[in-house]
Scaffold this active site. Structure first.
Site, PDB file in Angstrom:
ATOM      1  N   LYS A  74       0.836  -1.344   0.107  1.00 23.73           N
ATOM      2  CA  LYS A  74      -0.270   0.166  -0.474  1.00 23.73           C
ATOM      3  C   LYS A  74       1.166   1.554  -0.092  1.00 23.73           C
ATOM      4  CE  LYS A  74      -2.998   0.385   3.293  1.00 23.73           C
ATOM      5  NZ  LYS A  74      -3.653   2.307   4.233  1.00 23.73           N
ATOM      6  N   SER A  75       1.732   1.694   0.607  1.00 24.34           N
ATOM      7  CA  SER A  75       2.649   2.124   1.366  1.00 24.34           C
ATOM      8  C   SER A  75       3.057   3.055  -0.749  1.00 24.34           C
ATOM      9  CB  SER A  75       4.036   2.655   2.476  1.00 24.34           C
ATOM     10  OG  SER A  75       3.427   2.447   3.386  1.00 24.34           O
ATOM     11  N   ARG A 121       2.782   5.487  -3.390  1.00 23.25           N
ATOM     12  CA  ARG A 121       3.648   6.502  -4.303  1.00 23.25           C
ATOM     13  C   ARG A 121       4.184   6.625  -5.930  1.00 23.25           C
ATOM     14  NH1 ARG A 121       4.044   5.317   2.004  1.00 23.25           N
ATOM     15  NH2 ARG A 121       5.156   6.368   2.874  1.00 23.25           N
ATOM     16  N   GLY A 162      -5.151   7.584   5.375  1.00 21.86           N
ATOM     17  CA  GLY A 162      -4.664   9.368   5.859  1.00 21.86           C
ATOM     18  C   GLY A 162      -2.826   8.771   4.921  1.00 21.86           C
ATOM     19  N   ARG A 209      -8.788  12.505  12.236  1.00 22.98           N
ATOM     20  CA  ARG A 209      -7.433  11.917  12.408  1.00 22.98           C
ATOM     21  C   ARG A 209      -6.899  13.615  12.596  1.00 22.98           C
ATOM     22  NH1 ARG A 209      -5.453   7.207   9.109  1.00 22.98           N
ATOM     23  NH2 ARG A 209      -4.096   7.628  10.213  1.00 22.98           N
ATOM     24  N   SER A 240       6.476   9.062  12.216  1.00 34.40           N
ATOM     25  CA  SER A 240       5.964   9.177  12.058  1.00 34.40           C
ATOM     26  C   SER A 240       6.387   9.116   9.871  1.00 34.40           C
ATOM     27  CB  SER A 240       4.409  10.014  11.531  1.00 34.40           C
ATOM     28  OG  SER A 240       4.063   9.839  10.167  1.00 34.40           O
ATOM     29  N   GLN A 278       4.348   9.482   7.539  1.00 30.92           N
ATOM     30  CA  GLN A 278       3.914  10.325   6.801  1.00 30.92           C
ATOM     31  C   GLN A 278       4.359  11.706   6.218  1.00 30.92           C
ATOM     32  OE1 GLN A 278      -0.633   9.188   7.851  1.00 30.92           O
ATOM     33  NE2 GLN A 278      -0.462   7.490   7.005  1.00 30.92           N
ATOM     34  N   ASP A 312       2.329  -0.515  12.197  1.00 34.22           N
ATOM     35  CA  ASP A 312       0.402  -1.088  11.587  1.00 34.22           C
ATOM     36  C   ASP A 312       0.202  -3.040  12.062  1.00 34.22           C
ATOM     37  OD1 ASP A 312       0.128   1.263  10.633  1.00 34.22           O
ATOM     38  OD2 ASP A 312       0.800   0.554   8.628  1.00 34.22           O
ATOM     39  N   ARG A 316      -6.460   2.358  18.377  1.00 36.83           N
ATOM     40  CA  ARG A 316      -6.190   0.772  17.742  1.00 36.83           C
ATOM     41  C   ARG A 316      -5.516  -0.138  18.514  1.00 36.83           C
ATOM     42  NH1 ARG A 316      -3.287   0.417  11.882  1.00 36.83           N
ATOM     43  NH2 ARG A 316      -5.102   0.391  10.604  1.00 36.83           N
TER      44      ARG A 316
HETATM   45  C1  S3P Z   1       2.333   4.765   6.417  1.00 39.62           C
HETATM   46  C2  S3P Z   1       2.781   5.622   6.921  1.00 39.62           C
HETATM   47  C3  S3P Z   1       2.656   4.697   8.274  1.00 39.62           C
HETATM   48  C4  S3P Z   1       1.836   3.568   8.590  1.00 39.62           C
HETATM   49  C5  S3P Z   1       0.790   3.902   7.412  1.00 39.62           C
HETATM   50  C6  S3P Z   1       1.084   4.041   6.234  1.00 39.62           C
HETATM   51  C7  S3P Z   1       3.295   5.511   5.260  1.00 39.62           C
HETATM   52  O1  S3P Z   1       1.791   6.155   8.945  1.00 39.62           O
HETATM   53  O2  S3P Z   1       0.654   3.061  10.033  1.00 39.62           O
HETATM   54  O3  S3P Z   1      -0.102   2.646   7.786  1.00 39.62           O
HETATM   55  O4  S3P Z   1       3.190   5.192   4.006  1.00 39.62           O
HETATM   56  O5  S3P Z   1       4.255   6.378   5.173  1.00 39.62           O
HETATM   57  P1  S3P Z   1       2.441   7.806  10.214  1.00 39.62           P
HETATM   58  O6  S3P Z   1       3.650   7.851   9.695  1.00 39.62           O
HETATM   59  O7  S3P Z   1       1.121   7.843  10.680  1.00 39.62           O
HETATM   60  O8  S3P Z   1       2.992   5.957  11.252  1.00 39.62           O
END
Ligand code: S3P
Length: 450
Positions: A28-29, A33, A101, A129, A174, A176, A327, A358
């Site tokens: 997914k990440s 991207r 998110g 959030r 984080s 993100q 996660d 969670r």
């Molecule tokens: C992610 C970063 C994580 C993770 C999310 C995916 C990403 O979040 O929990 O499922 O793809 O950068 P955080 O940046 O809030 O830790």
């Protein structure tokens, strides 16, 4: 504005062993991207193995709304014709990131240094959030945001007309936040610097380098310092998205707790910033091995083989490992319920601001299943049921959170009595094939429209 269809109750019943091969979906990440960086490059990026979950489809839609041409080709690959760094067009409508998110925070970063106004929203989970963690550093580039109290969505971001580079230390672990700053830095002159105390997943840095950006990571005494040189062009790429270790966690953990199971989960990326769960399970005594360990695209990859492990013991999971398995705590807490003794998960306060809280979601649901659980603001402790087994016989609330829904369904496959989740629909955000794939391994999942 939901990221998925109507609520769908699902029940997992205890049954026979899980056996066979589980081909889990794309990461997914990396999928998010691929689309975002593809949209910021000049020319055509081709992506195979993209996760076609709702979160990523929402990001694809957002890139199209910002002017990129995003198409699914006949062979299942995706084509992204990018608009170049700084080339995004102002979208005509609100960008709805659904449940994601990662989608919303990375896209905010990507548009923050272009002189356009973009309004973002999402489903009820995403609207609850915190977004200040991203809008605060983006303000340093010169972007402005107007939104609800507490930095919640919906909000409008007006990108900087004359962006300045930023030197930012992330206040929480984080990826993100780190990624939003780096993506914003792409269209700022000079060098943008992000420092983080704990290393978080580094896909953005690796992929930016692949797209030709100048990105340097230095290990310092107190963490990592990442420097990006802005305003250079990104070159389009051909990307093969590896399979998602966070999705692999579900069939792997199911095999460990369902008697007699033996499951192979091939081609899983074991980037050390993502693979914390697997080492943790091995420390607990799981029969989990890496077969065919190799390197692909500069990343370690293996086929995971997981077999029923009746003798797992609880452990204290070190807090410094949290970022590499952030996660995976929901599904780890289910495995912990089947192990003997206490599993202490500390340093996990970030779990409180995921798709749901969670810590609370797992504590409440596991207690309903007959498991003793303690929680603090920053920790979750599960007292394993050991050989006595997990009673089950409960319905857990999914709280619009795919990983909570999947975790309790896995719990129901091994508990003494069935476990239901009130809404399995959110699973489609990251693992649309979950029900079919687990069914093919031998799990009994029954759905009923709520
Ligand atoms: C992610 C970063 C994580 C993770 C999310 C995916 C990403 O979040 O929990 O499922 O793809 O950068 P955080 O940046 O809030 O830790």
């Amino acid at each position: 504005m939901a990221a998925h269809g109507p609520a769908r109750k699902m029940t997992a019943r205890p049954g026979g062993p899980l056996t066979g091969t589980a081909q889990v979906p794309g990461d997914k990440s990396i999928s998010h991207r691929s689309l975002i960086l593809g949209a910021m490059a000049v020319g055509e990026t081709r992506v195979s193995g993209l996760l076609e979950g709702q979160d990523v489809l929402d990001t694809a839609k957002a890139m199209a709304a910002l002017g990129a041409e995003v198409t699914r080709l006949d062979d299942g690959a995706w084509s992204v014709h990018g608009v170049g760094v700084g080339g995004f067009a102002e979208p005509e409508d609100v960008i709805d990131c659904g449940n994601s998110g990662t989608g919303v925070r990375l896209i905010m970063g990507a548009v923050a240094t272009s002189p356009i106004a973009v309004t973002f929203t999402g489903d009820a989970s995403l609207r609850s959030r915190p977004m200040g963690r991203v809008t605060d550093p983006l303000a340093l580039f010169g972007a402005r945001t107007v939104g609800r109290a507490g930095g919640r969505l919906p909000l409008t971001l007006v990108g900087a007309e004359a962006p300045v580079p930023v030197d930012y230390a992330t206040p929480m672990a984080s990826a993100q936040v780190k990624s939003a700053v780096l993506l914003a830095g792409l269209n700022a002159p000079g060098q943008t610097v992000v420092t983080e105390r704990t290393g978080t997943r580094d896909h953005t840095e690796r992929m930016l380098r692949g797209f030709g950006a100048e990105v340097e990571t230095i290990r310092t005494d107190d963490g990592f310092r990442i420097t990006l040189t802005g305003q250079s062009e990104l070159r389009p790429q051909t990307i093969a998205v590896p399979r998602d270790p966070s999705s692999a966690a579900f069939p792997v953990c199911a095999a460990l707790i369902v008697p007699g199971s033996d499951v192979l989960v091939p081609n899983i990326g074991l980037n050390p910033t993502r693979a914390g769960l697997f080492g943790t399970l091995q420390e607990m005594g799981a029969d989990l091995i890496y077969e065919n360990l190799r390197e692909e695209g500069g990343e370690p990859v293996a086929d995971l083989r997981a077999r029923f492990s009746p003798d797992m013991k609880g452990i204290a999971v070190p807090p410094e490992r949290a970022a590499s398995m952030i996660d995976e705590y929901p599904i780890l807490s289910v495995v912990a319920a089947f192990a003997e003794g206490e599993t202490v998960m500390s340093g996990v306060h970030e779990l409180r601001v995921k798709e749901s809280d969670r810590i609370d979601a797992m504590a409440v649901g596991l207690r309903a299943c007959g498991v003793t659980v303690d929680e603090t603001e920053d920790s979750l402790t599960v007292h394993g049921c050991g050989p006595g087994g997990v009673p089950g016989g409960a319905e857990a609330a999914a709280r619009l959170d795919h990983r909570i829904a999947m975790s309790f369904l896995i719990c129901g496959m091994a508990a003494k009595s069935p476990v239901s989740v009130d809404d399995a629909a959110p699973i489609s955000t990251s693992f649309p094939d979950f029900e079919r794939l687990m069914g093919a391994l031998g799990a009994t999942l029954e759905r009923e429209d709520a």
